[in-house]
Design a protein around this motif. Structure first.
Motif, PDB file in Angstrom:
ATOM      1  N   TRP A 181       0.815  -1.365  -0.233  1.00 55.91           N
ATOM      2  CA  TRP A 181      -0.070  -0.352  -0.022  1.00 55.91           C
ATOM      3  C   TRP A 181       1.189   1.386   0.564  1.00 55.91           C
ATOM      4  CZ3 TRP A 181      -0.527   4.895   2.573  1.00 55.91           C
ATOM      5  CH2 TRP A 181      -1.964   5.376   2.028  1.00 55.91           C
ATOM      6  N   MET A 182       0.521   2.338  -0.902  1.00 54.84           N
ATOM      7  CA  MET A 182       0.643   3.257  -0.704  1.00 54.84           C
ATOM      8  C   MET A 182      -0.290   4.459  -1.056  1.00 54.84           C
ATOM      9  SD  MET A 182       2.993   4.395  -3.900  1.00 54.84           S
ATOM     10  CE  MET A 182       4.231   3.362  -3.735  1.00 54.84           C
ATOM     11  N   PRO A 183       0.259   5.616  -0.596  1.00 53.33           N
ATOM     12  CA  PRO A 183      -1.146   6.650  -0.699  1.00 53.33           C
ATOM     13  C   PRO A 183      -1.141   7.513  -3.089  1.00 53.33           C
ATOM     14  CG  PRO A 183       0.736   7.301   0.433  1.00 53.33           C
ATOM     15  CD  PRO A 183       1.095   6.350   0.154  1.00 53.33           C
ATOM     16  N   VAL A 184      -2.020   7.664  -2.890  1.00 52.85           N
ATOM     17  CA  VAL A 184      -2.465   7.942  -4.338  1.00 52.85           C
ATOM     18  C   VAL A 184      -1.122   8.856  -4.600  1.00 52.85           C
ATOM     19  CG1 VAL A 184      -3.432   9.223  -5.948  1.00 52.85           C
ATOM     20  CG2 VAL A 184      -4.334   8.000  -4.431  1.00 52.85           C
ATOM     21  N   GLY A 185      -0.338   8.790  -4.821  1.00 51.79           N
ATOM     22  CA  GLY A 185       0.763  10.238  -5.477  1.00 51.79           C
ATOM     23  C   GLY A 185       2.068   9.783  -4.741  1.00 51.79           C
ATOM     24  N   GLY A 186       2.552   8.351  -4.546  1.00 48.48           N
ATOM     25  CA  GLY A 186       3.406   7.989  -3.734  1.00 48.48           C
ATOM     26  C   GLY A 186       4.522   7.119  -3.755  1.00 48.48           C
ATOM     27  N   GLU A 187       4.703   7.353  -5.406  1.00 52.27           N
ATOM     28  CA  GLU A 187       5.697   6.863  -6.150  1.00 52.27           C
ATOM     29  C   GLU A 187       6.892   7.635  -5.815  1.00 52.27           C
ATOM     30  OE1 GLU A 187       1.920   6.374  -7.597  1.00 52.27           O
ATOM     31  OE2 GLU A 187       2.347   7.948  -7.075  1.00 52.27           O
ATOM     32  N   ALA A 188       7.202   8.867  -5.571  1.00 49.34           N
ATOM     33  CA  ALA A 188       8.365   9.186  -5.424  1.00 49.34           C
ATOM     34  C   ALA A 188       8.695   9.667  -3.637  1.00 49.34           C
ATOM     35  CB  ALA A 188       8.314  10.912  -6.398  1.00 49.34           C
ATOM     36  N   TRP A 189       8.170   9.292  -3.151  1.00 44.71           N
ATOM     37  CA  TRP A 189       7.764  10.120  -1.404  1.00 44.71           C
ATOM     38  C   TRP A 189       8.304   8.451  -0.875  1.00 44.71           C
ATOM     39  CZ3 TRP A 189       8.879  15.120  -1.636  1.00 44.71           C
ATOM     40  CH2 TRP A 189       8.585  15.165  -2.882  1.00 44.71           C
ATOM     41  N   SER A 190       7.890   8.908   0.612  1.00 41.13           N
ATOM     42  CA  SER A 190       8.691   7.644   1.241  1.00 41.13           C
ATOM     43  C   SER A 190       7.735   7.577   2.596  1.00 41.13           C
ATOM     44  CB  SER A 190       9.897   8.333   2.193  1.00 41.13           C
ATOM     45  OG  SER A 190      10.499   6.800   2.763  1.00 41.13           O
ATOM     46  N   VAL A 191       7.471   6.774   3.226  1.00 42.93           N
ATOM     47  CA  VAL A 191       6.441   6.285   4.462  1.00 42.93           C
ATOM     48  C   VAL A 191       8.172   6.112   5.485  1.00 42.93           C
ATOM     49  CG1 VAL A 191       6.885   3.545   4.552  1.00 42.93           C
ATOM     50  CG2 VAL A 191       5.622   4.927   5.556  1.00 42.93           C
ATOM     51  N   HIS A 192       8.031   6.792   7.076  1.00 41.23           N
ATOM     52  CA  HIS A 192       9.168   6.197   7.764  1.00 41.23           C
ATOM     53  C   HIS A 192       8.371   5.062   8.383  1.00 41.23           C
ATOM     54  CE1 HIS A 192      11.760   8.575  11.042  1.00 41.23           C
ATOM     55  NE2 HIS A 192      11.897   7.754  10.087  1.00 41.23           N
ATOM     56  N   ASN A 193       7.078   5.480   9.751  1.00 41.10           N
ATOM     57  CA  ASN A 193       7.075   4.485  11.168  1.00 41.10           C
ATOM     58  C   ASN A 193       5.440   4.468  10.814  1.00 41.10           C
ATOM     59  OD1 ASN A 193       9.533   4.652  12.080  1.00 41.10           O
ATOM     60  ND2 ASN A 193       9.102   6.828  12.911  1.00 41.10           N
ATOM     61  N   VAL A 194       5.500   3.189  11.165  1.00 38.77           N
ATOM     62  CA  VAL A 194       4.255   2.722  11.344  1.00 38.77           C
ATOM     63  C   VAL A 194       3.963   1.897  12.134  1.00 38.77           C
ATOM     64  CG1 VAL A 194       5.485  -0.220  10.567  1.00 38.77           C
ATOM     65  CG2 VAL A 194       3.263   0.271  10.246  1.00 38.77           C
ATOM     66  N   PHE A 195       2.897   1.768  13.119  1.00 36.14           N
ATOM     67  CA  PHE A 195       2.313   0.971  14.604  1.00 36.14           C
ATOM     68  C   PHE A 195       0.921   0.525  13.951  1.00 36.14           C
ATOM     69  CE2 PHE A 195       5.626   4.508  15.428  1.00 36.14           C
ATOM     70  CZ  PHE A 195       6.207   3.819  15.969  1.00 36.14           C
ATOM     71  N   ILE A 196       0.518  -0.347  15.411  1.00 38.60           N
ATOM     72  CA  ILE A 196      -1.124  -0.968  14.917  1.00 38.60           C
ATOM     73  C   ILE A 196      -1.392  -0.969  15.765  1.00 38.60           C
ATOM     74  CG2 ILE A 196      -1.966  -3.107  14.973  1.00 38.60           C
ATOM     75  CD1 ILE A 196       0.224  -4.154  12.718  1.00 38.60           C
ATOM     76  N   LYS A 197      -2.661  -0.295  15.644  1.00 36.71           N
ATOM     77  CA  LYS A 197      -3.682  -0.091  17.557  1.00 36.71           C
ATOM     78  C   LYS A 197      -4.659  -1.073  16.679  1.00 36.71           C
ATOM     79  CE  LYS A 197      -5.978   2.733  21.068  1.00 36.71           C
ATOM     80  NZ  LYS A 197      -5.524   3.354  21.482  1.00 36.71           N
ATOM     81  N   GLY A 198      -5.183  -2.315  17.656  1.00 35.49           N
ATOM     82  CA  GLY A 198      -6.709  -2.241  17.164  1.00 35.49           C
ATOM     83  C   GLY A 198      -6.849  -3.102  15.452  1.00 35.49           C
ATOM     84  N   ASN A 199      -7.493  -1.777  14.853  1.00 38.76           N
ATOM     85  CA  ASN A 199      -8.231  -2.741  13.556  1.00 38.76           C
ATOM     86  C   ASN A 199      -7.472  -1.319  12.936  1.00 38.76           C
ATOM     87  OD1 ASN A 199      -9.085  -5.625  13.562  1.00 38.76           O
ATOM     88  ND2 ASN A 199     -11.278  -3.899  14.035  1.00 38.76           N
ATOM     89  N   TYR A 200      -6.540  -0.783  13.518  1.00 41.59           N
ATOM     90  CA  TYR A 200      -5.995   0.515  12.158  1.00 41.59           C
ATOM     91  C   TYR A 200      -4.664   0.769  12.363  1.00 41.59           C
ATOM     92  CZ  TYR A 200     -10.963   2.125  12.102  1.00 41.59           C
ATOM     93  OH  TYR A 200     -12.045   2.613  12.268  1.00 41.59           O
ATOM     94  N   LEU A 201      -3.666   1.227  11.285  1.00 44.25           N
ATOM     95  CA  LEU A 201      -2.401   1.396  11.317  1.00 44.25           C
ATOM     96  C   LEU A 201      -1.925   2.651  10.976  1.00 44.25           C
ATOM     97  CD1 LEU A 201      -0.456  -1.122  10.408  1.00 44.25           C
ATOM     98  CD2 LEU A 201      -0.268  -0.656   8.079  1.00 44.25           C
TER      99      LEU A 201
END
Length: 203
Positions: A115-135
């Protein structure tokens, strides 16, 4: 430990006496940028080898690698579903995004999706955390991104807030970290340029 010429790639400390933590075990394989764990299995991000490690830490004095696998460009951070079946990895690089892995059978790890956001091809994610049914993602120039992972095979964007509304930013500008674990339910996110934000999120 500080100042040692032989600092291990992974150090395990006994915190029974918090003001005097004691080293109980180490692991060496390669530099691990971040880690997450479920029960007695620790997952480490090998950012320089584009790999993940699953390490058995049942015996804290003698951690043992179970398996490693590649395919995670600049593996930066990770988080595990609350049932321990799905691993979410975040790649910190151009086109860096979220990759989902089925880890229910640790001897047969399989790619589920990406998964990446629309238009994210030239960009980057940093950190990821889970709580319940959400990321919850700190996604640099895309700010806070919240994904509904109720069905990991059909992830949906549940909410977002753009903390960095600058069109010509550097790939690693913007939202640096997020934390969704307060008992109040509030979420914080820190942006390197625009400051600290406190959110309330209603499903």
């Amino acid at each position: 430990i500080v100042g040692s010429e032989d600092i291990a790639d992974l150090i395990i400390l006994d915190l029974e006496t918090p003001i005097e933590p004691q080293q109980t075990g180490t692991w060496n394989g390669e530099y691990l940028h971040d880690l997450c764990f479920y029960e007695n299995i620790l997952f480490g991000c090998g950012i320089y080898s584009n790999a993940m490690y699953a390490i058995d830490v049942t015996d804290k004095s003698n951690p043992q690698t179970i398996v490693s696998w590649e395919g995670i460009p600049f593996a930066h951070s990770c988080s595990i579903s609350e049932n321990g079946n799905i691993l979410y990895t975040a790649s910190e690089t151009t086109g860096g995004h979220i990759i989902l892995w089925d880890i229910e059978n640790i001897d047969n790890i399989n790619l589920i999706g990406e998964w990446m956001p629309v238009g994210g091809e030239a960009w980057s994610v940093h950190n990821v955390f889970i709580k319940g049914n959400y990321l919850y993602l700190s996604y640099y120039v895309f700010g806070l991104q919240i994904l509904d992972i109720t069905n990991p095979y059909a992830i949906e964007l549940a909410g977002y807030y753009d903390t960095y509304r600058i069109s010509n930013g550097y790939i690693y500008d913007g939202a640096w970290g997020t934390f969704p674990y307060y008992n109040s339910g509030k979420i914080i996110i820190s942006d390197q340029a625009t400051g600290l934000y406190v959110f309330e999120y209603d499903d």
